[in-house]
Motif scaffolding. Structure first.
Motif, PDB file in Angstrom:
ATOM      1  N   ALA A  37       0.856  -1.187   0.000  1.00  0.00           N
ATOM      2  CA  ALA A  37       0.000   0.000   0.000  1.00  0.00           C
ATOM      3  C   ALA A  37       0.891   1.236   0.000  1.00  0.00           C
ATOM      4  N   TYR A  38       0.358   2.339  -0.510  1.00  0.00           N
ATOM      5  CA  TYR A  38       1.093   3.590  -0.603  1.00  0.00           C
ATOM      6  C   TYR A  38       0.468   4.633   0.314  1.00  0.00           C
ATOM      7  N   MET A  39       1.317   5.492   0.878  1.00  0.00           N
ATOM      8  CA  MET A  39       0.822   6.594   1.706  1.00  0.00           C
ATOM      9  C   MET A  39       0.902   7.887   0.900  1.00  0.00           C
ATOM     10  N   PHE A  40      -0.218   8.612   0.857  1.00  0.00           N
ATOM     11  CA  PHE A  40      -0.319   9.881   0.140  1.00  0.00           C
ATOM     12  C   PHE A  40      -0.642  10.997   1.120  1.00  0.00           C
ATOM     13  N   GLN A  41      -0.120  12.183   0.810  1.00  0.00           N
ATOM     14  CA  GLN A  41      -0.424  13.365   1.615  1.00  0.00           C
ATOM     15  C   GLN A  41      -1.854  13.824   1.391  1.00  0.00           C
ATOM     16  N   TYR A  42      -2.341  13.707   0.169  1.00  0.00           N
ATOM     17  CA  TYR A  42      -3.712  14.094  -0.187  1.00  0.00           C
ATOM     18  C   TYR A  42      -4.336  13.004  -1.049  1.00  0.00           C
ATOM     19  N   ALA A  43      -5.649  12.901  -0.991  1.00  0.00           N
ATOM     20  CA  ALA A  43      -6.413  12.016  -1.873  1.00  0.00           C
ATOM     21  C   ALA A  43      -7.650  12.783  -2.314  1.00  0.00           C
ATOM     22  N   MET A  44      -8.135  12.467  -3.507  1.00  0.00           N
ATOM     23  CA  MET A  44      -9.302  13.169  -4.043  1.00  0.00           C
ATOM     24  C   MET A  44     -10.339  12.159  -4.521  1.00  0.00           C
TER      25      MET A  44
END
Length: 106
Positions: A37-44
């Motif tokens: 899994a990847y960690m993102f600062q923002y998601a939309m």
């Protein structure tokens, strides 16, 4: 898709709904039920589920499950609160399972 200006982004594998920009990718070193899994600062284009207390590999957290805003597929989770001070850097970030997204560039 011209609004993305040629920047690579990740989309829902099920319906191609854009989820996150590559520029917001913080880490590829996370694990989820389906594997990497990847960690993102923002998601939309996502929908947050209810708040819940969860014990994960690195400790206790308050999280909300995230779903695709178009097709409703469960994608991962949003860290709302880390109970361990060493894990506070995760707060506010989003985990999206690798198998549930694809990378695109327009």
């Amino acid at each position: 898709m011209a609004e993305f200006g040629g920047n690579p982004f990740y989309s829902c594998r099920n319906c191609l709904n854009p989820l996150a920009f590559q520029d917001d990718l913080l880490s590829k070193a996370f694990k989820a039920a389906s594997g990497d899994a990847y960690m993102f600062q923002y998601a939309m284009n996502i929908v947050l589920g209810r708040r819940e207390e969860k014990t994960l590999i690195t400790g206790g957290y308050t999280i909300a499950t995230i779903y695709c805003g178009k097709c409703g597929q469960e994608l991962g989770w949003h860290y709302l609160r880390a109970h361990d001070p060493k894990q506070k850097y995760k707060e506010g970030n989003f985990i999206i399972e690798k198998l549930k997204m694809i990378k695109e560039q327009y």
